[in-house]
Design a protein around this motif. Sequence first.
Motif, mmCIF file in Angstrom:
data_model
loop_
_atom_site.group_PDB
_atom_site.id
_atom_site.type_symbol
_atom_site.label_atom_id
_atom_site.label_comp_id
_atom_site.label_asym_id
_atom_site.label_seq_id
_atom_site.Cartn_x
_atom_site.Cartn_y
_atom_site.Cartn_z
ATOM 1 N N ALA A 139 0.835 -1.209 0.000
ATOM 2 C CA ALA A 139 0.000 0.000 0.000
ATOM 3 C C ALA A 139 0.870 1.259 0.000
ATOM 4 C CB ALA A 139 -0.935 -0.009 1.205
ATOM 5 N N PHE A 140 1.910 1.269 0.819
ATOM 6 C CA PHE A 140 2.845 2.394 0.869
ATOM 7 C C PHE A 140 3.443 2.660 -0.515
ATOM 8 C CE2 PHE A 140 7.458 3.308 1.125
ATOM 9 C CZ PHE A 140 7.421 4.597 1.621
ATOM 10 N N LEU A 141 3.905 1.602 -1.161
ATOM 11 C CA LEU A 141 4.567 1.755 -2.464
ATOM 12 C C LEU A 141 3.606 2.265 -3.530
ATOM 13 C CD1 LEU A 141 6.844 -1.373 -2.272
ATOM 14 C CD2 LEU A 141 7.620 1.009 -2.459
ATOM 15 N N ILE A 142 2.407 1.743 -3.595
ATOM 16 C CA ILE A 142 1.493 2.201 -4.644
ATOM 17 C C ILE A 142 1.028 3.632 -4.357
ATOM 18 C CG2 ILE A 142 -0.683 1.247 -3.760
ATOM 19 C CD1 ILE A 142 0.562 1.399 -7.434
ATOM 20 N N ASP A 143 0.848 3.976 -3.079
ATOM 21 C CA ASP A 143 0.489 5.368 -2.774
ATOM 22 C C ASP A 143 1.607 6.312 -3.203
ATOM 23 O OD1 ASP A 143 -1.983 4.679 -1.739
ATOM 24 O OD2 ASP A 143 -1.350 4.781 0.356
ATOM 25 N N TRP A 144 2.863 5.920 -2.962
ATOM 26 C CA TRP A 144 3.979 6.761 -3.381
ATOM 27 C C TRP A 144 4.067 6.825 -4.900
ATOM 28 C CZ3 TRP A 144 8.219 6.389 -6.407
ATOM 29 C CH2 TRP A 144 9.083 7.487 -6.371
ATOM 30 N N LEU A 145 3.922 5.681 -5.572
ATOM 31 C CA LEU A 145 4.003 5.676 -7.036
ATOM 32 C C LEU A 145 2.945 6.599 -7.640
ATOM 33 C CD1 LEU A 145 4.647 1.899 -7.686
ATOM 34 C CD2 LEU A 145 6.178 3.771 -8.298
ATOM 35 N N LYS A 146 1.775 6.630 -7.042
ATOM 36 C CA LYS A 146 0.684 7.450 -7.557
ATOM 37 C C LYS A 146 0.968 8.944 -7.396
ATOM 38 C CE LYS A 146 -3.585 7.233 -9.086
ATOM 39 N NZ LYS A 146 -3.789 7.338 -10.467
ATOM 40 N N VAL B 106 -2.766 14.866 -17.302
ATOM 41 C CA VAL B 106 -3.406 14.372 -16.081
ATOM 42 C C VAL B 106 -2.866 15.166 -14.894
ATOM 43 C CG1 VAL B 106 -3.743 12.376 -14.572
ATOM 44 C CG2 VAL B 106 -3.697 12.072 -17.068
ATOM 45 N N GLU B 107 -3.761 15.767 -14.143
ATOM 46 C CA GLU B 107 -3.404 16.557 -12.968
ATOM 47 C C GLU B 107 -3.378 15.668 -11.728
ATOM 48 O OE1 GLU B 107 -2.705 19.861 -12.993
ATOM 49 O OE2 GLU B 107 -2.986 19.940 -15.165
ATOM 50 N N ALA B 108 -2.590 16.061 -10.744
ATOM 51 C CA ALA B 108 -2.563 15.363 -9.457
ATOM 52 C C ALA B 108 -3.917 15.502 -8.782
ATOM 53 C CB ALA B 108 -1.467 15.948 -8.576
ATOM 54 N N LYS B 109 -4.285 14.477 -7.996
ATOM 55 C CA LYS B 109 -5.567 14.487 -7.284
ATOM 56 C C LYS B 109 -5.314 14.628 -5.790
ATOM 57 C CE LYS B 109 -7.791 11.453 -10.604
ATOM 58 N NZ LYS B 109 -8.232 10.091 -10.841
ATOM 59 N N ALA B 110 -6.114 15.462 -5.152
ATOM 60 C CA ALA B 110 -6.001 15.664 -3.703
ATOM 61 C C ALA B 110 -6.252 14.364 -2.954
ATOM 62 C CB ALA B 110 -6.969 16.752 -3.247
ATOM 63 N N THR B 111 -7.137 13.527 -3.460
ATOM 64 C CA THR B 111 -7.430 12.253 -2.787
ATOM 65 C C THR B 111 -6.193 11.345 -2.774
ATOM 66 O OG1 THR B 111 -8.348 11.416 -4.870
ATOM 67 C CG2 THR B 111 -9.911 12.258 -3.244
ATOM 68 N N ALA C 258 -1.336 9.260 0.385
ATOM 69 C CA ALA C 258 0.119 9.206 0.557
ATOM 70 C C ALA C 258 0.564 9.865 1.855
ATOM 71 C CB ALA C 258 0.813 9.873 -0.639
ATOM 72 N N ASP C 259 -0.190 10.873 2.306
ATOM 73 C CA ASP C 259 0.166 11.592 3.533
ATOM 74 C C ASP C 259 0.153 10.689 4.760
ATOM 75 O OD1 ASP C 259 0.638 13.976 2.275
ATOM 76 O OD2 ASP C 259 -1.308 14.857 2.777
ATOM 77 N N ARG C 260 -0.609 9.622 4.737
ATOM 78 C CA ARG C 260 -0.686 8.749 5.921
ATOM 79 C C ARG C 260 0.633 8.064 6.224
ATOM 80 N NH1 ARG C 260 -3.875 3.338 3.981
ATOM 81 N NH2 ARG C 260 -3.041 3.332 1.885
ATOM 82 N N TRP C 261 1.532 8.026 5.240
ATOM 83 C CA TRP C 261 2.830 7.348 5.427
ATOM 84 C C TRP C 261 3.927 8.298 5.869
ATOM 85 C CZ3 TRP C 261 1.660 2.533 5.614
ATOM 86 C CH2 TRP C 261 0.657 2.015 4.798
ATOM 87 N N ARG C 262 3.630 9.598 5.941
ATOM 88 C CA ARG C 262 4.662 10.571 6.329
ATOM 89 C C ARG C 262 4.822 10.621 7.829
ATOM 90 N NH1 ARG C 262 2.611 12.642 1.576
ATOM 91 N NH2 ARG C 262 4.174 13.230 0.086
#
Length: 157
Positions: free
Chosen positions: A117-124, A143-148, A153-157
């Motif tokens: 999950a960490f890796l795919i959130d970072w890749l995204k 394609v613009e970045a999405k806030a969602t 990804a912020d949960r891993w910081r």
Amino acid sequence: MTEQLPPPLPGHVTVTEADFDLAAESAALTGGREDVGGLASFVGLCRGGDGLQALVLEHYPGMTERSLGAIRDEAARRWPLLGCTLIHRYGRIRPGENIVLVLTVSAHRVAALEACAFLIDWLKTGAPFWKSEEFADGTIRWVEAKATDDALADRWR
């Protein structure tokens, strides 16, 4: 005194135009091993709809591989991984085709699942790819970045 480096983590980081085979990659990472208790996987596919003909991914060779390697190393520092494979495609990808593969293996499922999950959130959110969409009417849209995605990804910081 010299620093002892950990043994290389089984698996690989690949950035390629070619498609990948989930079963073959999983077998390469786990085949014959008795220490693996969990294999987590994520396969990202190109989603169609609204006249989308293709997603075009661009990257900067060398930089992209180093960046993916660094985040793979970070996952290995955070979780007791026994292996990890990251494959990300670039080029023109049509709806229904594979884009990305993340495989993580560990002795226990929680580590494998969380690292995946960490890796795919970072890749995204953090991988250095530029994406545009091609539509049936000839329109091309970046394609613009999405806030969602950023929030996940912020949960891993």
